[in-house]
Design a protein around this motif. Structure first.
Motif, mmCIF file in Angstrom:
data_model
loop_
_atom_site.group_PDB
_atom_site.id
_atom_site.type_symbol
_atom_site.label_atom_id
_atom_site.label_comp_id
_atom_site.label_asym_id
_atom_site.label_seq_id
_atom_site.Cartn_x
_atom_site.Cartn_y
_atom_site.Cartn_z
ATOM 1 N N GLU A 63 49.785 16.222 9.629
ATOM 2 C CA GLU A 63 50.557 17.433 9.895
ATOM 3 C C GLU A 63 49.684 18.684 9.903
ATOM 4 O O GLU A 63 48.840 18.887 9.029
ATOM 5 C CB GLU A 63 51.675 17.602 8.850
ATOM 6 N N VAL A 64 49.919 19.529 10.891
ATOM 7 C CA VAL A 64 49.277 20.829 11.002
ATOM 8 C C VAL A 64 50.385 21.827 11.356
ATOM 9 O O VAL A 64 51.554 21.467 11.455
ATOM 10 C CB VAL A 64 48.191 20.834 12.107
ATOM 11 N N HIS A 65 50.032 23.078 11.534
ATOM 12 C CA HIS A 65 51.038 24.054 11.941
ATOM 13 C C HIS A 65 50.384 25.134 12.773
ATOM 14 O O HIS A 65 49.527 25.854 12.290
ATOM 15 C CB HIS A 65 51.715 24.659 10.708
ATOM 16 N N PHE A 66 50.819 25.241 14.010
ATOM 17 C CA PHE A 66 50.230 26.211 14.927
ATOM 18 C C PHE A 66 51.087 27.462 15.016
ATOM 19 O O PHE A 66 52.276 27.429 14.721
ATOM 20 C CB PHE A 66 50.096 25.577 16.322
ATOM 21 N N PRO A 67 50.470 28.544 15.474
ATOM 22 C CA PRO A 67 51.265 29.757 15.692
ATOM 23 C C PRO A 67 52.259 29.557 16.837
ATOM 24 O O PRO A 67 52.062 28.706 17.711
ATOM 25 C CB PRO A 67 50.222 30.805 16.099
ATOM 26 N N PRO A 71 47.862 33.370 22.798
ATOM 27 C CA PRO A 71 47.266 34.137 23.891
ATOM 28 C C PRO A 71 47.441 33.421 25.231
ATOM 29 O O PRO A 71 47.626 32.205 25.287
ATOM 30 C CB PRO A 71 45.788 34.210 23.508
ATOM 31 N N TYR A 99 50.450 37.687 25.884
ATOM 32 C CA TYR A 99 50.781 36.626 24.937
ATOM 33 C C TYR A 99 52.020 35.890 25.421
ATOM 34 O O TYR A 99 52.730 36.353 26.318
ATOM 35 C CB TYR A 99 51.047 37.212 23.541
ATOM 36 N N MET A 108 46.775 24.170 22.956
ATOM 37 C CA MET A 108 46.173 24.570 21.687
ATOM 38 C C MET A 108 45.635 23.358 20.921
ATOM 39 O O MET A 108 44.585 23.431 20.287
ATOM 40 C CB MET A 108 47.199 25.320 20.837
ATOM 41 N N LEU A 116 36.650 20.843 17.053
ATOM 42 C CA LEU A 116 36.232 20.177 15.824
ATOM 43 C C LEU A 116 35.528 18.837 16.058
ATOM 44 O O LEU A 116 34.742 18.406 15.224
ATOM 45 C CB LEU A 116 37.443 19.940 14.913
ATOM 46 N N TYR A 117 35.840 18.174 17.151
ATOM 47 C CA TYR A 117 35.341 16.808 17.310
ATOM 48 C C TYR A 117 34.426 16.683 18.522
ATOM 49 O O TYR A 117 34.606 17.363 19.531
ATOM 50 C CB TYR A 117 36.512 15.833 17.466
ATOM 51 N N LEU B 3 39.530 16.788 10.000
ATOM 52 C CA LEU B 3 38.784 17.777 9.247
ATOM 53 C C LEU B 3 37.372 17.840 9.792
ATOM 54 O O LEU B 3 36.769 16.815 10.107
ATOM 55 C CB LEU B 3 38.755 17.330 7.780
ATOM 56 N N ARG B 4 36.841 18.998 9.901
ATOM 57 C CA ARG B 4 35.418 19.164 10.184
ATOM 58 C C ARG B 4 35.000 20.426 9.463
ATOM 59 O O ARG B 4 35.564 21.496 9.687
ATOM 60 C CB ARG B 4 35.205 19.297 11.702
ATOM 61 N N ARG B 28 42.318 27.989 11.210
ATOM 62 C CA ARG B 28 41.562 28.137 12.445
ATOM 63 C C ARG B 28 42.166 29.307 13.201
ATOM 64 O O ARG B 28 43.385 29.407 13.309
ATOM 65 C CB ARG B 28 41.764 26.850 13.249
ATOM 66 N N ALA B 30 43.548 31.400 16.199
ATOM 67 C CA ALA B 30 44.100 31.134 17.533
ATOM 68 C C ALA B 30 44.041 32.397 18.401
ATOM 69 O O ALA B 30 43.919 32.316 19.617
ATOM 70 C CB ALA B 30 45.537 30.643 17.434
ATOM 71 N N ALA B 31 44.123 33.550 17.771
ATOM 72 C CA ALA B 31 44.063 34.843 18.456
ATOM 73 C C ALA B 31 43.806 35.860 17.339
ATOM 74 O O ALA B 31 43.894 35.507 16.165
ATOM 75 C CB ALA B 31 45.389 35.128 19.177
ATOM 76 N N PRO B 32 43.488 37.126 17.684
ATOM 77 C CA PRO B 32 43.242 38.083 16.608
ATOM 78 C C PRO B 32 44.446 38.171 15.668
ATOM 79 O O PRO B 32 45.561 38.445 16.115
ATOM 80 C CB PRO B 32 43.028 39.414 17.348
ATOM 81 N N VAL B 34 46.012 35.793 14.242
ATOM 82 C CA VAL B 34 46.946 34.670 14.425
ATOM 83 C C VAL B 34 46.192 33.376 14.118
ATOM 84 O O VAL B 34 45.173 33.099 14.746
ATOM 85 C CB VAL B 34 47.508 34.632 15.865
ATOM 86 N N TYR B 35 46.682 32.597 13.162
ATOM 87 C CA TYR B 35 45.954 31.428 12.682
ATOM 88 C C TYR B 35 46.757 30.139 12.767
ATOM 89 O O TYR B 35 47.972 30.144 12.624
ATOM 90 C CB TYR B 35 45.498 31.654 11.228
ATOM 91 N N SER B 36 46.015 29.047 12.995
ATOM 92 C CA SER B 36 46.604 27.712 12.908
ATOM 93 C C SER B 36 46.294 27.145 11.530
ATOM 94 O O SER B 36 45.220 27.384 10.983
ATOM 95 C CB SER B 36 45.986 26.791 13.959
ATOM 96 N N TRP B 37 47.244 26.364 11.030
ATOM 97 C CA TRP B 37 47.071 25.708 9.731
ATOM 98 C C TRP B 37 46.653 24.269 9.960
ATOM 99 O O TRP B 37 47.390 23.488 10.553
ATOM 100 C CB TRP B 37 48.382 25.748 8.950
ATOM 101 N N LEU B 38 45.472 23.905 9.475
ATOM 102 C CA LEU B 38 45.033 22.516 9.555
ATOM 103 C C LEU B 38 45.552 21.772 8.318
ATOM 104 O O LEU B 38 46.109 22.392 7.408
ATOM 105 C CB LEU B 38 43.514 22.477 9.674
ATOM 106 N N PRO B 39 45.388 20.433 8.285
ATOM 107 C CA PRO B 39 46.073 19.666 7.223
ATOM 108 C C PRO B 39 45.830 20.188 5.807
ATOM 109 O O PRO B 39 46.778 20.305 5.023
ATOM 110 C CB PRO B 39 45.517 18.258 7.419
ATOM 111 N N LEU B 42 47.662 23.542 5.292
ATOM 112 C CA LEU B 42 49.116 23.353 5.258
ATOM 113 C C LEU B 42 49.550 22.754 3.923
ATOM 114 O O LEU B 42 50.616 23.086 3.395
ATOM 115 C CB LEU B 42 49.527 22.445 6.424
#
Lengths: 592, 592
Positions: A63-67, A71, A99, A108, A116-117, B3-4, B28, B30-32, B34-39, B42
């Motif tokens: 599980e992750v969570h994106f905005p 953009p 946006y 995304m 990352l990979y 994860l990296r 991570r 995503a935009a100024p 604005v962030y994504s949550w990795l595992p 989260l």
């Protein structure tokens, strides 16, 4: 409990789930297609999310969570900034940068994995999120069933090989079946088209329901598909060497297809069999608008016993016209006809690239002309002569006319053969609960997601994308499980397992109900207590039915003798139970 | 695990929490802003949310969930559609209707309660949500500390009486203190101004940190306030009957305040004491822009030992100018000065409404003129003479000049007296973790939220609003708990409690680590396992420090003898432990 039940249905509600969820105080409308979750609704939603999470974790998805606010650039790179058309909520920030509110996150996730990979050793990986999504629907309707802000679980798989993608896809497919089973929601997995998502293989999970917006077909032999995805069973071509020539005839009194067929059978009978509506060739003029706003008039021909199916056409015509994404298709307007005087309404013949000794130059409209796949070479047709009050009889496909391409354009009819030979199709309606896609390499190519393979060579990753409408599932469960009095939740999803009602104003009753509620809660049950002192038992009973907890315990007159009434919401069955046995009686109903 | 870890700090990172959370793969960009949550991120976020939820439920607040996409109308009714200015993300839907991405939900909660409740008997009620919020910050910075999309817990209380509001406010205040205590996050509750929110009493919960954006003051006696909210201790007015007249003097060589003070002491000494910088009156020209875009030039006067504090001015000047909401304040530009030739830079005197025999008509600028509250009647000043290379000496407030109003405009200095007499103030920096407001009846009046009281009379409801920055709290915890090697999470918030490392490539080590991880997991611990076969022990150890799980278990050479190393991340202490005792050793470190 922050709750107020309503007696009146909301004025904008068309389906029962919407009416009941609003009346029972589960949700509340904030704007068209945008809803607030009140405590009871949020409780059910949270339970659904937990089941989805458990099954996604069980297949190793992380599980992750994106905005939601994203953009423009990644969606520009994939082409979807434009392809989504008016369905996309777009906005600008204070620096005038573009946006969007994300409808789905392929781009995304692709960029994240790219970031990352870098090696095949990192793959496969599946990632998911449960997140608020946005779609500016033209016609938000049916409450949560088609909203503009809604909750989705979306996941994405990343593999090096096609076999890997097959495995990831199948793992998701099985997880989805388990999720819907645990939700108690009947679903039929059906073949589907990929639409704006792109990619190849795709299946929808449809919940059969008259309130659904999707039409699907299924055969007794197990075939099931969204109507958009049904491939017509194409007959063998017919040798037309000996077919008689066609002729143009006056048909002043044939305003309908059936009158035309009657006329043909009377005046120009065939030796082998009667003409039927299926022998007439209906030519329909349509306007196709691409996501970029380009408008193209086309003519499509199909047997006269079928209608043009705009959804099927939308799903399939883009590729023929070179339009990216899914275009909008509508009937041509008067203005369109005015620009093409060669189109004689009611008497439109096939466009043709062949010499047509009969139709002559009148047949050439210069508009793209597409044919239903049933119109194979050698089939014989009655159709319009491109001239008022005249038809052509005995026109032969492949001899007298041809098309710019074949298009799945006609309605699917009950009784049509399943494409896999598994028997005749029946037609049903359903709600789309989930959709899984083999995206293949479309997004990875557009955004440059490559990894090193075992030989140190860069290879493009292949992806799957998988969605479940979480808020929509809640509405579907409500739609499936209700009666005329209100909601009926399965025990595993209800906001509470037991609804304890104090049926009376006496302190004895009110205190007794509160004590019983507390003892049930201490026994590990989830309890909702109605101890409103000034509300009549009748109103309270009505609310228990409206709210839909699976078990109702009524503390009433018999309480002084140590008994309460335990009621099964679904069956309506009531039993008088000794106080000492209430917990056991409740638990029996919950597992039953 | 998806994860990296990264070796390089992100280029845009200014604070350690941002650098480490990105490098450790928790979030991570995503935009100024604005962030994504990795595992991993989260997982921590979810644990923080759980604590917030438990404490909100404990004070009887009920959880709901509102949309982020909201229609303009309610925010128009409250005035905030305009007052928020550029901080609000605005957009239009396909029908050209105005929407916004909600920065906070006072209006919607007010309307919801209005919609559902009508009697004092329904109140008090407190509702909360944990939800994604939007603010188009001019300068998003410091990662999660000041984002444009962020996660907040916001709650709202509804009461009939002022006493009820006091009780709801106090319940939230106590819940907030418990939440921050459970998060292990030091906070200082400070008095604050209400800003765009409106209302009366308000406190911020500041986490003392050099990385914070807020300046606050506190006294040894327990007073604490945001600098914007510090009320100047106003001296008593002075009888100026016998004050000598002022005079205009040539001051060709006094480019600085200290040179001016030196000149005055040499040429015009006072009998009682020396002139100091605090006796000079500094007049500063500012441009104030309202949320609606109206621009007003003003002059503010303050003692020369202080600077103009723009944040304090922004918090307080709106009311003086009749601007709704919080205006923007900046230094006047060259263009502004060009429009007001009466303003002689470096020699600006006080604007005045009194007859000034000395300054004459030059003193009248027609611009609003506000004074620091220390400039009470009878105080004597050295200030500019509105003419190049001339000053006035011995100008007396209330005799020679006056103001259009008093304004908290000057910096607060260490050593200033606390307004409550609790001693001298010290100055510190902090991050705003929470903010609680007694809104009073502002929103209820604007949106018509009234209920019937005990006498059947309609009364306007009084409200409180309470917010905690959930994603910001995560960053603050990371900022508070790290060392030069990486993050250090408290056991209750870490993504996992134990990080098991296979320190070696041998199958024995890899299998041993996997088995140990599984046994710890079965014992109920949350375990992160690093079994990457081709990564060196050194890199793995580095990652354990970067990722910050509280306990690290290293399966290395001693494993063949039945021993592993157990390390406390915070202290760095290592112990060799028999396999049978690992669980116990881990648990000891977790509670320690």
């Amino acid at each position: 409990m922050f709750l107020r039940t309503l007696r009146e249905d909301p004025v904008d509600a068309e389906v029962m789930s919407h009416k009941l969820l609003v009346r029972a105080g589960y949700i509340r409308r904030a704007a068209p297609g945008v809803y607030s979750w009140l405590p009871l609704g949020l409780a059910v939603l949270t339970k659904i999310e937990r089941i989805v999470r458990e099954e996604m974790n069980a297949i190793g998805a992380q599980e992750v969570h994106f905005p939601a606010l994203l953009p423009r650039e990644p969606y520009e790179a994939s082409g979807r900034w434009t392809e989504y058309g008016e369905n996309l909520f777009r906005l600008k920030d204070r620096k005038d940068a573009d946006y969007l509110l994300a409808p789905t996150h392929e781009e995304m996730f692709t960029l994240l994995v790219k970031d990352l990979y870098s090696s095949y050793k990192d793959l496969p990986v599946s990632l998911y999120q449960i997140q608020t999504k946005y779609r500016d629907e033209a016609r938000p309707r049916a409450g949560l069933l088609r909203g503009r802000e809604f909750i989705m679980k979306d996941s994405y798989s990343f593999d090096v090989s096609d076999e890997g993608l097959d495995a990831s896809y199948e793992a998701h497919r099985q997880a989805y079946l388990r999720i819907f089973e645990r939700l108690g929601l009947e679903v039929v997995p059906v073949f589907a088209t990929a639409g704006a998502m792109g990619g190849s293989k795709s299946e929808e999970f449809l919940h059969p329901s008259e309130a659904g917006e999707d039409t699907f077909v299924r055969s007794a032999g197990g075939y099931a598909a969204n109507v958009e995805a049904v491939a017509t069973t194409v007959p063998e071509p017919i040798d037309f060497t000996d077919a008689p020539p066609c002729r143009v005839v006056d048909t002043p009194d044939t305003p309908t297809i059936s009158s035309l067929v009657e006329f043909a059978n009377a005046e120009f009978p065939q030796a082998s069999r009667d003409w039927t509506a299926a022998d007439t060739l209906k030519n329909v003029v349509l306007a196709v608008t691409s996501a970029e706003g380009e408008r193209q008039i086309v003519v499509v021909g199909m047997p006269g016993n079928r209608e043009a199916d705009l959804k099927r056409i939308e799903a399939n015509i883009g590729a023929l016209l070179g339009f990216a994404g899914e275009p909008d298709v509508e009937a041509a307007t008067d203005a369109d006809f005015a620009k093409h005087p060669g189109l004689v309404r009611g008497y439109i013949g096939p466009g043709t690239s062949l010499d047509s000794p009969v139709l002559g130059e009148k047949s050439t409209t210069a508009l793209p002309y597409f044919l239903d796949p049933r119109v194979v070479d050698g089939t014989t047709w009655i159709t319009g002569a491109n001239e008022a009050r005249k038809h052509v009889i005995g026109l032969v496909a492949g001899r007298d006319f041809a098309a710019d391409g074949y298009l799945e354009c006609a309605t699917v009819l009950a009784g049509d053969p399943a494409p896999d030979g598994s028997g005749p199709l029946e037609i049903a309606r359903g709600m789309e609960m989930g959709h899984i896609f083999q995206l293949g390499r479309k997004y990875a190519e557009a955004l440059g997601l490559k990894v090193l393979d075992e030989n140190g060579k860069l290879v493009t990753v292949t992806m799957g994308s998988y969605g479940i409408g979480v808020s929509r599932a809640l509405a579907a469960i409500a739609e499936q499980g209700h009666d005329e009095h209100g909601l009926i939740w399965p025990a595993s999803l209800a906001p509470a397992q037991v609804h304890v009602v104090a049926a009376g104003k006496q302190a004895e009753i009110l205190d007794g109900a509160a004590e019983l509620a507390e003892s049930l809660e201490q026994a590990g049950l989830e309890v909702l207590l109605d101890d409103r002192p000034k509300v009549s038992p009748g109103v309270k009973f009505g609310d228990t039915e409206l709210l839909g907890m699976p078990v109702i315990v009524v503390v009433g007159r018999a309480f002084k003798d140590g008994r309460v009434e335990v009621k099964d919401r679904r069956s309506g069955e009531r039993t008088e139970v000794e106080l000492a046995n209430v917990e056991q009686a409740v638990r029996q109903l919950l597992v039953g």
